[in-house]
Design an enzyme around this catalytic site. Structure first.
Site, PDB file in Angstrom:
ATOM      1  N   GLY A   1       0.816  -1.218   0.000  1.00 48.36           N
ATOM      2  CA  GLY A   1       0.000   0.000   0.000  1.00 48.36           C
ATOM      3  C   GLY A   1       0.841   1.256   0.000  1.00 48.36           C
ATOM      4  O   GLY A   1       0.546   2.226  -0.705  1.00 48.36           O
ATOM      5  N   CYS A   2       1.901   1.255   0.786  1.00 44.34           N
ATOM      6  CA  CYS A   2       2.763   2.435   0.890  1.00 44.34           C
ATOM      7  C   CYS A   2       3.546   2.660  -0.399  1.00 44.34           C
ATOM      8  O   CYS A   2       3.770   3.800  -0.808  1.00 44.34           O
ATOM      9  CB  CYS A   2       3.695   2.301   2.089  1.00 44.34           C
ATOM     10  SG  CYS A   2       2.786   2.149   3.651  1.00 44.34           S
ATOM     11  N   THR A   3       3.949   1.577  -1.039  1.00 43.79           N
ATOM     12  CA  THR A   3       4.639   1.686  -2.323  1.00 43.79           C
ATOM     13  C   THR A   3       3.692   2.266  -3.367  1.00 43.79           C
ATOM     14  O   THR A   3       4.045   3.208  -4.090  1.00 43.79           O
ATOM     15  CB  THR A   3       5.166   0.307  -2.766  1.00 43.79           C
ATOM     16  OG1 THR A   3       6.114  -0.143  -1.792  1.00 43.79           O
ATOM     17  CG2 THR A   3       5.825   0.373  -4.130  1.00 43.79           C
TER      18      THR A   3
ATOM     19  N   GLY B   1       3.062   6.019  -2.706  1.00 44.36           N
ATOM     20  CA  GLY B   1       4.221   6.808  -3.112  1.00 44.36           C
ATOM     21  C   GLY B   1       4.346   6.918  -4.622  1.00 44.36           C
ATOM     22  O   GLY B   1       4.665   7.976  -5.161  1.00 44.36           O
TER      23      GLY B   1
END
Length: 152
Positions: A41-43, A46
């Protein structure tokens, strides 16, 4: 927090820099808090901000990602993903506490303390103009950009 002055804080940033919120009072800022480097999710989040970065920059808006990861982890994540913006390391939860993004979450059936995915837009006078909490990643960066477009 909307329409309130954004709290001031100072954190180490990628690229050997130091970020101080009050030093950015002449620019629009997007601060996005995310749980952990190199997670799906964070990738994805970003990457969305990366892909829209030029459109944010065209509006005089700077983007900063913030998590509790180390600077070393951030440097690797930023390089791997080719992020054109800096990541801020908040290992001491300074900004996380000021923006109240630390929450109890369920992770595989266990309660854990972690960052609730949240984004804040701060105007050139240092005022929080909008916040998103409990962010769902798909389409989020585009939604933030659409809001930034409404600001002078």
């Amino acid at each position: 927090m909307p329409n309130q002055p954004a709290p001031d804080f100072e954190l180490p940033a990628t690229g050997g820099k130091t970020f101080r919120r009050s030093s950015s009072n002449d620019k629009l800022l997007v601060l996005y808090f995310y749980p952990k480097d190199n997670t799906p999710g964070c990738t994805s989040e970003g990457q969305q901000f990366r892909d829209l970065h030029a459109q944010f920059a065209k509006r005089g808006c700077e983007i900063y990602g913030i998590s509790r990861d180390s600077l070393k982890s951030h440097e690797n994540f930023k390089a791997r993903m080719r992020f054109p913006f800096e990541l801020l390391s908040d290992t001491g939860e300074i900004a996380c506490k000021l923006f109240d993004v630390i929450k109890m979450k369920n992770m595989y059936g266990k309660k854990v303390r972690g960052i609730e995915r949240s984004t804040f837009v701060i105007d050139a006078r240092g005022v929080v103009r909008r916040e998103w909490r409990g962010v769902k990643v798909p389409g989020h960066a585009q939604e933030v950009l659409e809001f930034v477009k409404t600001l002078k």
